[in-house]
Design a protein around this motif. Structure first.
Motif: not given
Length: 339
Positions: A143, A246, A254
């Motif tokens: 991430w 995110w 994702k």
């Protein structure tokens, strides 16, 4: 009930029947007593010693500054904000002095060196506590972007190195102490991002510095706290930053984690912090104080019961055992199970 006479008789019989074991136990007891006595010796002249602490706006640094001030040391408290400096000065004695310091800014460090040099004079600087730090962003490595790693490393590692190098001449003059705040996650890496990387680096830098400075009478100590409730473990800040990470991820990434992963990850973070984080910051500051005031300071201090009895012992076990912990605490990706 067993009478005291019967108990004494039984103990005497055991000692006489197992002389080797008895001698071993007595030797262990004597060593422990000797260590405890030696560990309790303090240096003299608190009123003549200056200690610089970084990151005093809140948390460990703020508490330590007040703690040492009450002991009579001359505390030079480095704060990141003017408000933090003003609030601390109002809560301490006139002996405590504050200075603004950004550990990632060379010019700010230079101004702090000038300020401290004037305060300590020819005595030099007795103690430097590298406490300033940050933990955000923290999360899965995938991430992150390179800048996310740099943000943490610049404060937690490069800042520690830069500040220490600038103040070494003053520390050598006083034959003083460097106290670096690492973490149990300088022994175990169970989360992505720059935090664990930076704390591993602090451990390595401290070990090499200890060897170098030993020739000049400067001692280097490492503090390895477990989980504590400070600004570094504030759930609202951690969760807000995780949402930032995110949100910017490509959709295919994702999908590889699954649409429920983010919410489950937040719940795992909340559960871990509430379960492990202690509100008693004095467990850490007592270690810092001992490192600064003991005649024979320890090389490493594990602060907190979780550090002493779980994280540090775990760090000596095989990797597959260590890997089991994050797999238990954190959710597993559910998107691409066949990848």
């Amino acid at each position: 009930m067993v009478s005291s006479d019967n108990l004494a008789t039984w103990l005497l019989e055991v000692m006489l029947s197992h002389p080797a074991l008895t001698c071993a136990l007595l030797l262990v007891a004597l060593v422990a007593i000797r260590w405890y006595i030696r560990d309790s010796y303090k240096v003299e002249g608190f009123g003549q010693k200056h200690v610089l602490i970084t990151g005093c706006d809140s948390g460990f640094g703020n508490l330590l500054a007040k703690q040492l001030d009450r002991k009579g040391l001359h505390v030079l408290a480095a704060c990141f904000t003017e408000k933090g400096a003003a609030d601390l000065a109002a809560a301490a004695s006139p002996r405590l002095k504050t200075v603004l310091l950004n550990v990632t800014d060379g010019q700010s460090i230079g101004r702090a060196v000038e300020f401290v040099s004037k305060e300590v004079g020819e005595r030099g600087l007795w103690g430097l506590v590298n406490n300033a730090g940050t933990s955000i962003p923290v999360g899965p490595n995938e991430w992150m972007q390179l800048e996310d790693f740099k943000k943490v490393l610049d404060v937690n590692l490069m800042g520690v190195i830069d500040v220490t190098l600038h103040f070494l001449p003053l520390l050598k003059k006083a034959r003083g102490r460097v106290v670096n705040v690492a973490s149990v996650f300088g022994r175990l890496s169970i989360a992505g991002g720059g935090y664990c990387l930076s704390k591993y680096g602090v451990e390595a830098f401290s070990d090499s510095l200890r060897v170098d400075m030993g020739h000049f009478g400067v001692k280097v100590c490492i503090i390895e706290p477990g989980f504590f409730k400070t600004g570094l473990t504030r759930l609202d800040l951690i969760e807000a930053d995780l949402e930032r990470l995110w949100t910017r991820l490509p959709q295919d990434v994702k999908d590889s984690y699954g649409h429920t992963y983010f919410d489950e990850y937040l719940k795992a973070q909340e559960f871990s912090m509430n379960l492990l984080a202690s509100p008693d910051l004095s467990k850490v500051t007592r270690c810092m104080e001992h490192a600064l005031t003991a005649q024979f300071p320890r090389t490493r201090y594990s602060a907190g019961w979780d550090a002493k009895f779980f994280w540090i012992p775990l760090s000596y076990l095989p990797s597959f055992v260590c890997d089991f912990i994050p797999n238990v605490l954190l959710p597993a990706p559910k998107g691409n199970r066949n990848v």
